[in-house]
Scaffold this motif. Structure first.
Motif, PDB file in Angstrom:
ATOM      1  N   LYS A 167       8.115  63.673  65.013  1.00  0.00           N
ATOM      2  CA  LYS A 167       7.102  62.676  64.636  1.00  0.00           C
ATOM      3  C   LYS A 167       5.690  63.227  64.794  1.00  0.00           C
ATOM      4  O   LYS A 167       4.806  62.944  63.973  1.00  0.00           O
ATOM      5  N   ILE A 168       5.480  64.022  65.849  1.00  0.00           N
ATOM      6  CA  ILE A 168       4.147  64.598  66.062  1.00  0.00           C
ATOM      7  C   ILE A 168       3.800  65.546  64.927  1.00  0.00           C
ATOM      8  O   ILE A 168       2.702  65.482  64.354  1.00  0.00           O
ATOM      9  N   ARG A 169       4.712  66.441  64.597  1.00  0.00           N
ATOM     10  CA  ARG A 169       4.453  67.398  63.513  1.00  0.00           C
ATOM     11  C   ARG A 169       4.195  66.675  62.191  1.00  0.00           C
ATOM     12  O   ARG A 169       3.247  66.993  61.470  1.00  0.00           O
ATOM     13  N   ASN A 170       5.051  65.720  61.876  1.00  0.00           N
ATOM     14  CA  ASN A 170       4.889  64.985  60.617  1.00  0.00           C
ATOM     15  C   ASN A 170       3.594  64.187  60.601  1.00  0.00           C
ATOM     16  O   ASN A 170       2.912  64.114  59.566  1.00  0.00           O
ATOM     17  N   ALA A 171       3.260  63.592  61.740  1.00  0.00           N
ATOM     18  CA  ALA A 171       2.019  62.809  61.810  1.00  0.00           C
ATOM     19  C   ALA A 171       0.800  63.697  61.572  1.00  0.00           C
ATOM     20  O   ALA A 171      -0.115  63.331  60.830  1.00  0.00           O
ATOM     21  N   LEU A 172       0.782  64.867  62.180  1.00  0.00           N
ATOM     22  CA  LEU A 172      -0.351  65.773  62.005  1.00  0.00           C
ATOM     23  C   LEU A 172      -0.461  66.250  60.565  1.00  0.00           C
ATOM     24  O   LEU A 172      -1.562  66.348  60.006  1.00  0.00           O
ATOM     25  N   LEU A 173       0.671  66.532  59.952  1.00  0.00           N
ATOM     26  CA  LEU A 173       0.659  66.986  58.559  1.00  0.00           C
ATOM     27  C   LEU A 173       0.240  65.863  57.612  1.00  0.00           C
ATOM     28  O   LEU A 173      -0.263  66.114  56.517  1.00  0.00           O
ATOM     29  N   ASP A 174       0.450  64.606  58.056  1.00  0.00           N
ATOM     30  CA  ASP A 174       0.025  63.448  57.259  1.00  0.00           C
ATOM     31  C   ASP A 174      -1.393  62.999  57.597  1.00  0.00           C
ATOM     32  O   ASP A 174      -1.907  62.058  56.983  1.00  0.00           O
ATOM     33  N   GLY A 175      -1.992  63.631  58.621  1.00  0.00           N
ATOM     34  CA  GLY A 175      -3.327  63.230  59.035  1.00  0.00           C
ATOM     35  C   GLY A 175      -3.340  62.025  59.947  1.00  0.00           C
ATOM     36  O   GLY A 175      -4.404  61.451  60.219  1.00  0.00           O
ATOM     37  N   ASP A 176      -2.176  61.630  60.463  1.00  0.00           N
ATOM     38  CA  ASP A 176      -2.081  60.456  61.350  1.00  0.00           C
ATOM     39  C   ASP A 176      -2.290  60.918  62.791  1.00  0.00           C
ATOM     40  O   ASP A 176      -1.342  61.049  63.568  1.00  0.00           O
ATOM     41  N   ILE A 177      -3.536  61.125  63.141  1.00  0.00           N
ATOM     42  CA  ILE A 177      -3.856  61.690  64.453  1.00  0.00           C
ATOM     43  C   ILE A 177      -3.589  60.681  65.574  1.00  0.00           C
ATOM     44  O   ILE A 177      -3.257  61.068  66.711  1.00  0.00           O
ATOM     45  N   GLY A 216      -1.447  82.459  64.014  1.00  0.00           N
ATOM     46  CA  GLY A 216      -1.018  81.936  62.716  1.00  0.00           C
ATOM     47  C   GLY A 216       0.074  80.891  62.808  1.00  0.00           C
ATOM     48  O   GLY A 216       0.308  80.150  61.853  1.00  0.00           O
ATOM     49  N   TYR A 217       0.736  80.809  63.948  1.00  0.00           N
ATOM     50  CA  TYR A 217       1.826  79.844  64.118  1.00  0.00           C
ATOM     51  C   TYR A 217       1.319  78.466  64.550  1.00  0.00           C
ATOM     52  O   TYR A 217       2.102  77.515  64.627  1.00  0.00           O
ATOM     53  N   LYS A 218       0.036  78.343  64.849  1.00  0.00           N
ATOM     54  CA  LYS A 218      -0.511  77.064  65.301  1.00  0.00           C
ATOM     55  C   LYS A 218      -0.564  76.069  64.150  1.00  0.00           C
ATOM     56  O   LYS A 218      -1.094  76.363  63.067  1.00  0.00           O
ATOM     57  N   LEU A 219      -0.038  74.863  64.368  1.00  0.00           N
ATOM     58  CA  LEU A 219      -0.039  73.842  63.328  1.00  0.00           C
ATOM     59  C   LEU A 219      -1.444  73.274  63.172  1.00  0.00           C
ATOM     60  O   LEU A 219      -2.045  72.803  64.143  1.00  0.00           O
ATOM     61  N   ILE A 220      -1.966  73.323  61.946  1.00  0.00           N
ATOM     62  CA  ILE A 220      -3.278  72.768  61.621  1.00  0.00           C
ATOM     63  C   ILE A 220      -3.064  71.429  60.921  1.00  0.00           C
ATOM     64  O   ILE A 220      -2.296  71.354  59.958  1.00  0.00           O
ATOM     65  N   PRO A 221      -3.717  70.374  61.371  1.00  0.00           N
ATOM     66  CA  PRO A 221      -3.521  69.065  60.731  1.00  0.00           C
ATOM     67  C   PRO A 221      -3.958  69.064  59.266  1.00  0.00           C
ATOM     68  O   PRO A 221      -4.603  69.995  58.778  1.00  0.00           O
ATOM     69  N   LYS A 222      -3.617  67.987  58.605  1.00  0.00           N
ATOM     70  CA  LYS A 222      -3.952  67.794  57.192  1.00  0.00           C
ATOM     71  C   LYS A 222      -5.454  67.964  56.959  1.00  0.00           C
ATOM     72  O   LYS A 222      -6.278  67.578  57.785  1.00  0.00           O
ATOM     73  N   ASN A 223      -5.798  68.549  55.835  1.00  0.00           N
ATOM     74  CA  ASN A 223      -7.209  68.704  55.469  1.00  0.00           C
ATOM     75  C   ASN A 223      -7.919  67.353  55.525  1.00  0.00           C
ATOM     76  O   ASN A 223      -7.350  66.321  55.173  1.00  0.00           O
ATOM     77  N   GLY A 224      -9.168  67.386  55.946  1.00  0.00           N
ATOM     78  CA  GLY A 224      -9.945  66.160  56.000  1.00  0.00           C
ATOM     79  C   GLY A 224     -11.017  66.223  57.066  1.00  0.00           C
ATOM     80  O   GLY A 224     -11.270  67.283  57.658  1.00  0.00           O
ATOM     81  N   VAL A 225     -11.651  65.105  57.326  1.00  0.00           N
ATOM     82  CA  VAL A 225     -12.752  65.005  58.285  1.00  0.00           C
ATOM     83  C   VAL A 225     -12.275  64.223  59.511  1.00  0.00           C
ATOM     84  O   VAL A 225     -11.682  63.141  59.380  1.00  0.00           O
ATOM     85  N   TYR A 226     -12.556  64.769  60.686  1.00  0.00           N
ATOM     86  CA  TYR A 226     -12.060  64.219  61.941  1.00  0.00           C
ATOM     87  C   TYR A 226     -13.195  64.057  62.951  1.00  0.00           C
ATOM     88  O   TYR A 226     -14.189  64.786  62.900  1.00  0.00           O
TER      89      TYR A 226
END
Length: 309
Positions: A167-177, A216-226
Motif C-alpha cells: 500500500k505504501i509503494r502504490n500510494a507513493l506512485l499514485d501521489g497519495d502521500i 537508483g533503487y530509492k522509490l521516488i513519488p509521483k511527479n508533482g508539487v509537494y
C-alpha cells in the motif's frame, strides 16, 4: 543502537541476543509491531534486542532485479531503526555465496555461534538455507537441538506487513502521500546532495535546491508539487518541492527541486533530507513563464496554509 557492518564484525561477548531477521524496508507500522515484540521479549529474557538485515536486497543479487524500488536507502533505514530502542543492528552483505549456506550452517554458524541467539522471532512463512529449502518447523527443530527458542509471528501479522508495504509503494506512485505517511508513521523521506541546477527558479523569484539522490533503487513519488520540511543546520524549514521535468521551460531530465521558505544560505554539495507532508498538484506545462510564476505563488500560499493548519 550499535550498527555492525557484517556478521563477522559482531563482537563475541558473554551476552545473548533476541533476534529477528528481515529487510524491514520502510520500517513501517507493521514492522514496528514485530520490533516492539522483539524488544519486549529481549527485556523479559535479559537478552539484547538485535536485528539482522541484508544489503544489497536479496532480489538485487539473486534475481538481478535492477528495477526494484525500496522505501528507504540503507542510511535512512539505519536512522529510523536507531530511534526504536534496539541494541544492535547487523547489516550483512548479501552475496550469492551467503545464499548458498545450508540451513544447518546458517543456524549453527550464524544464529547460534556468531550472533549468540537465544530467542528468534520470525514469521510463519520464513524460509532459509540454500534454495530456501528450510522453514519455521525446521528452525524450531534446530532450536530444540541447539538450545534456542523460536517465536512464530502469525500469518495475520505477516500479511499486514506485506499489505502495508504494498500500500505504501502504490500510494507513493499514485501521489497519495497521506496514506503512505499513515502506514509509515513518519513523513516519507528523500535524502540526497544538493547540486547546482540551471538557476531558473531564482530568476522566477523561487530559488530551488536541486536534490540529487545517488541510490537508483530509492522509490521516488509521483511527479508533482509537494509540501516538505527539512532540518538544516539544526533548524526546521518548510518548503515546496517539485518532482518532474519542468515542461514549461522545456526540461528534458527529471529533477527534484525544493524551494525552502525563509531560508538564506548556500546548500551546494550539502546533504539534505526532506520529509514529504502533502501533495498539492500534478506537474503541468503552462502556456508561459508568467503563468508558471502565478501558479508558484498560489502553490506557496496553499503550502503555508497546510503548514499552519
Amino acid at each position: 543502537m550499535e550498527t555492525i557492518q557484517g556478521i563477522t564484525q559482531f563482537t563475541k561477548t558473554t551476552f545473548q541476543t533476541a533476534i529477528t531477521i528481515g529487510t524491514f524496508d520502510g520500517v513501517h507500522l507493521g514492522h514496528r509491531k514485530i520490533l516492539e515484540r522483539l524488544i519486549n521479549n529481549a527485556k523479559n529474557g535479559d537478552l539484547k534486542p538485535t536485528v539482522l538485515t541484508f544489503f544489497p536486497h536479496p532480489r538485487m543479487v539473486l534475481q538481478k532485479d535492477t528495477d526494484i524500488k525500496l522505501l528507504n536507502t540503507l542510511e535512512e533505514k539505519i536512522q529510523i531503526l536507531e530511534s526504536l530502542g534496539l541494541d544492535y543492528l547487523i547489516v550483512h552483505p548479501f552475496t550469492k555465496d551467503f545464499s548458498r549456506l545450508s540451513a544447518t550452517e546458517f543456524v549453527r554458524d550464524i544464529l547460534v555461534n556468531s550472533l549468540k541467539s537465544k530467542k528468534v522471532i520470525i514469521g510463519y512463512d520464513h524460509r532459509f538455507g540454500r534454495n530456501r529449502n528450510a522453514n519455521i518447523q525446521d528452525l524450531i527443530a534446530f532450536g530444540n537441538t541447539l538450545d534456542f527458542e523460536v517465536e512464530e509471528i502469525p500469518a495475520q501479522e505477516i500479511d499486514e506487513v506485506s499489505v502495508s508495504s504494498t500500500k505504501i509503494r502504490n500510494a507513493l506512485l499514485d501521489g497519495d502521500i497521506i496514506t503512505a505517511n499513515t502506514y509509515l508513521n513518519y513523513p516519507y523521506m528523500l535524502t540526497g546532495i544538493i547540486k547546482k541546477g540551471k538557476g531558473l527558479g531564482k530568476e522566477f523569484g523561487f530559488p530551488t535546491a536541486n536534490l540529487h539522490i545517488a541510490e537508483g533503487y530509492k522509490l521516488i513519488p509521483k511527479n508533482g508539487v509537494y509540501v516538505v520540511k527539512s532540518i538544516i543546520n539544526g533548524k526546521e524549514y518548510h518548503g515546496m518541492m517539485n518532482i518532474g521535468f519542468n515542461p514549461t521551460v522545456s526540461g528534458t531530465e527529471k529533477s527534484i527541486e525544493v524551494n525552502f521558505f525563509k531560508f538564506e544560505g548556500n546548500l551546494y554539495n550539502k546533504k539534505v533530507q526532506v520529509g514529504i507532508l502533502h501533495r498539492i498538484r500534478d506537474e503541468h506545462k503552462f502556456d508561459s513563464v508568467q503563468d508558471l510564476k502565478k501558479q508558484l505563488k498560489k502553490d506557496r500560499e496553499q503550502s503555508l496554509e497546510l503548514i499552519s493548519g
